[in-house]
Motif scaffolding. Structure first.
Motif, PDB file in Angstrom:
ATOM      1  N   ALA A 240       0.853  -1.440  -0.107  1.00 30.28           N
ATOM      2  CA  ALA A 240      -0.003  -0.167   0.081  1.00 30.28           C
ATOM      3  C   ALA A 240       0.973   0.974   0.024  1.00 30.28           C
ATOM      4  O   ALA A 240       2.193   1.378   0.763  1.00 30.28           O
ATOM      5  N   MET A 241       0.450   2.237  -0.815  1.00 31.10           N
ATOM      6  CA  MET A 241       1.305   3.522  -0.606  1.00 31.10           C
ATOM      7  C   MET A 241       0.320   4.515  -0.712  1.00 31.10           C
ATOM      8  O   MET A 241      -0.640   4.564  -1.533  1.00 31.10           O
ATOM      9  N   ALA A 242       0.635   5.622   0.177  1.00 35.48           N
ATOM     10  CA  ALA A 242      -0.359   6.696   0.361  1.00 35.48           C
ATOM     11  C   ALA A 242       0.124   7.719  -0.572  1.00 35.48           C
ATOM     12  O   ALA A 242       1.335   8.116  -0.623  1.00 35.48           O
ATOM     13  N   GLU A 243      -0.996   8.368  -1.185  1.00 43.14           N
ATOM     14  CA  GLU A 243      -0.735   9.739  -1.970  1.00 43.14           C
ATOM     15  C   GLU A 243      -1.172  11.006  -1.157  1.00 43.14           C
ATOM     16  O   GLU A 243      -2.157  10.766  -0.474  1.00 43.14           O
ATOM     17  N   GLY A 244      -0.353  11.962  -1.561  1.00 40.79           N
ATOM     18  CA  GLY A 244      -0.797  13.365  -1.231  1.00 40.79           C
ATOM     19  C   GLY A 244      -0.386  13.453   0.352  1.00 40.79           C
ATOM     20  O   GLY A 244      -1.235  14.266   1.173  1.00 40.79           O
ATOM     21  N   VAL A 245       0.630  13.034   0.876  1.00 43.82           N
ATOM     22  CA  VAL A 245       1.067  13.130   2.369  1.00 43.82           C
ATOM     23  C   VAL A 245       1.621  14.551   2.627  1.00 43.82           C
ATOM     24  O   VAL A 245       2.735  14.603   1.887  1.00 43.82           O
ATOM     25  N   ARG A 251       1.624  11.424   8.031  1.00 41.66           N
ATOM     26  CA  ARG A 251       2.590  10.261   7.587  1.00 41.66           C
ATOM     27  C   ARG A 251       2.818   9.237   8.945  1.00 41.66           C
ATOM     28  O   ARG A 251       2.716   8.032   8.672  1.00 41.66           O
ATOM     29  N   ASP A 252       2.757   9.848  10.141  1.00 39.59           N
ATOM     30  CA  ASP A 252       2.874   9.060  11.263  1.00 39.59           C
ATOM     31  C   ASP A 252       1.590   8.259  11.532  1.00 39.59           C
ATOM     32  O   ASP A 252       1.644   7.059  11.862  1.00 39.59           O
ATOM     33  N   PHE A 253       0.362   8.723  11.226  1.00 36.92           N
ATOM     34  CA  PHE A 253      -0.772   7.958  11.373  1.00 36.92           C
ATOM     35  C   PHE A 253      -0.579   6.822  10.430  1.00 36.92           C
ATOM     36  O   PHE A 253      -1.288   5.683  10.851  1.00 36.92           O
ATOM     37  N   LEU A 254      -0.240   6.836   9.109  1.00 34.76           N
ATOM     38  CA  LEU A 254      -0.522   5.932   8.322  1.00 34.76           C
ATOM     39  C   LEU A 254       0.930   4.936   8.585  1.00 34.76           C
ATOM     40  O   LEU A 254       0.544   3.671   8.529  1.00 34.76           O
ATOM     41  N   ALA A 255       1.715   5.192   9.169  1.00 34.23           N
ATOM     42  CA  ALA A 255       3.073   4.513   9.630  1.00 34.23           C
ATOM     43  C   ALA A 255       2.410   3.351  10.785  1.00 34.23           C
ATOM     44  O   ALA A 255       2.492   2.270  10.796  1.00 34.23           O
ATOM     45  N   ARG A 256       1.571   4.157  11.623  1.00 38.42           N
ATOM     46  CA  ARG A 256       1.262   3.530  12.749  1.00 38.42           C
ATOM     47  C   ARG A 256      -0.048   2.599  12.362  1.00 38.42           C
ATOM     48  O   ARG A 256       0.013   1.114  13.082  1.00 38.42           O
ATOM     49  N   HIS A 257      -0.475   2.451  11.241  1.00 34.73           N
ATOM     50  CA  HIS A 257      -1.444   1.823  10.763  1.00 34.73           C
ATOM     51  C   HIS A 257      -0.912   0.562   9.296  1.00 34.73           C
ATOM     52  O   HIS A 257      -1.558   0.377   8.668  1.00 34.73           O
ATOM     53  N   HIS A 258       0.616   0.558   9.605  1.00 36.06           N
ATOM     54  CA  HIS A 258       1.424  -0.288   8.587  1.00 36.06           C
ATOM     55  C   HIS A 258       1.408   0.284   7.221  1.00 36.06           C
ATOM     56  O   HIS A 258       1.600  -0.622   6.324  1.00 36.06           O
ATOM     57  N   CYS A 259       1.319   1.393   7.123  1.00 35.82           N
ATOM     58  CA  CYS A 259       1.410   1.832   5.793  1.00 35.82           C
ATOM     59  C   CYS A 259       2.803   2.638   5.530  1.00 35.82           C
ATOM     60  O   CYS A 259       2.993   3.582   6.115  1.00 35.82           O
ATOM     61  N   HIS A 260       3.862   1.891   5.031  1.00 34.77           N
ATOM     62  CA  HIS A 260       5.156   2.614   5.331  1.00 34.77           C
ATOM     63  C   HIS A 260       5.548   3.238   3.897  1.00 34.77           C
ATOM     64  O   HIS A 260       7.016   3.831   3.970  1.00 34.77           O
ATOM     65  N   ALA A 261       4.810   3.120   2.954  1.00 30.53           N
ATOM     66  CA  ALA A 261       5.127   3.711   1.469  1.00 30.53           C
ATOM     67  C   ALA A 261       4.244   5.062   1.362  1.00 30.53           C
ATOM     68  O   ALA A 261       3.062   5.038   1.723  1.00 30.53           O
ATOM     69  N   TRP A 262       5.020   6.006   1.009  1.00 32.49           N
ATOM     70  CA  TRP A 262       4.035   7.227   0.717  1.00 32.49           C
ATOM     71  C   TRP A 262       4.815   8.336  -0.191  1.00 32.49           C
ATOM     72  O   TRP A 262       5.911   8.198  -0.321  1.00 32.49           O
TER      73      TRP A 262
END
Ligand code: C2E
Ligand code: MG
Ligand code: MG
Ligand code: MG
Length: 290
Positions: A240-245, A251-262
């Protein structure tokens, strides 16, 4: 008179034939002018790829190539304005081919440099481009012609593309995957993918659309959607990769929920290739983790 009657009947039957509407006429000729300009722009090298870094685990792993048009009279025009018209007119076919070649040539140049040789490039592919006959051959020719490594090329596609002709789509993806080409589903969550198709497609990555990332800290629905996409990706064996960070908190929220790509403005907007390379080099030189 007969001609007039026929014309009126046509106009009544097809509500797109409103030649008498001056506003419509203006927009039709503006679009025709833009189409001509785009053709000329392609011939005159007015298009350029910008690169936005993609992060994973605190490192730049590659870049998304994003098209820019430097119009000699109107200045910089963003893809949101010209891609839809390019798709409508079919100009996306030569334009998309140019993008693929340019991205592969960039990959080949980077492969010569130890600091840049592991970078990947993600290229956006529109539905019309993907569906054209010979698309697979075109991608392979771009890779081979540039002397690039297909394993460093990723193609980003949208859900609507995948819904049409699922069997044909899978066949094309499988052929390209044989050369190491990866596939990301762009803007995920904004389209209508059925989960049963998703399971069958040989994808590598889901990109969480930026509309969910934007309010991930304040809107519980967006937070739930983002977490669900990460979980879905994980259970399908995809990244999973997050766009628009844009913020550290996102970024920290996503990382806490195991999304490390952004990717996102938090690190960098899309920039000309020299600026992108400078960013990669400067980060290799220090140990600061963003
Ligand atoms: P996309 O592929 O979803 O690309 C992401 C868009 O979000 C890019 O806009 C990028 O500049 C922008 N973006 C990146 N990070 C942030 C951020 O932190 N905040 C905000 N607010 N925006 C961010 P861009 O470059 O204007 O491109 C728009 C769309 O145009 C792309 O959406 C893609 O669908 C299309 N596009 C761009 N280049 C190409 C191309 O070469 N071929 C095709 N077919 N489509 C392209
Ligand atoms: Mg994209
Ligand atoms: Mg996107
Ligand atoms: Mg988009």
């Amino acid at each position: 008179r007969a001609d007039l009657a026929m014309y009126q009947a046509k106009a009544a039957g097809r509500d797109t034939l409103r030649f008498y509407d001056p506003q419509m006429q203006a927009s039709v000729s503006a679009r025709a002018a833009m189409e001509l300009d785009m053709r000329a722009g392609l011939a005159q090298n007015q298009f350029e790829l910008y690169y936005q870094p993609q992060m994973e685990g605190g490192r730049i792993i590659g870049a998304e190539a994003l098209l820019r048009w430097r119009h000699p009279r109107d200045g910089f025009i963003s893809p949101g304005h010209f891609i839809p018209l390019a798709e409508e007119t079919g100009l996306i076919l030569p334009l998309g081919e140019w993008v693929l070649k340019a991205a592969c040539e960039q990959l080949a140049r980077w492969s010569q440099d130890p600091q840049l040789s592991r970078l990947s490039v993600s290229v956006n592919v529109s539905a019309r481009q993907f569906r054209q006959e010979g698309f697979v051959a075109q991608v392979l020719a771009a890779i081979a012609g540039a002397g690039a490594d297909g394993r460093r090329l990723k193609l980003e596609m949208t859900e609507s593309l995948l819904l049409e002709d699922v069997e044909g789509t899978i066949a094309k993806m499988v052929q390209l995957k044989g050369y190491g080409v990866g596939f990301s589903l762009d803007d995920f969550g904004t389209g209508y993918s059925s989960l049963s198709y998703l399971k069958r497609l040989p994808l590598d990555q889901l990109k969480i659309d930026q509309s969910f990332v934007r309010d991930v800290l304040t809107d519980p629905n967006d937070a739930a959607i983002a977490r669900t996409i990460v979980a879905l990706a994980s259970s399908l064996g995809l990244r999973a990769m997050a766009e628009g960070v844009e913020t550290e908190a996102q970024r920290d929220f996503l990382a806490r929920h195991h999304c490390h790509a952004w990717q996102g403005f938090l690190l960098s907007p899309p920039v000309p290739v020299a600026a992108f390379e400078a960013l990669v080099r400067s980060r290799a030189a220090d140990t600061v983790v963003v």
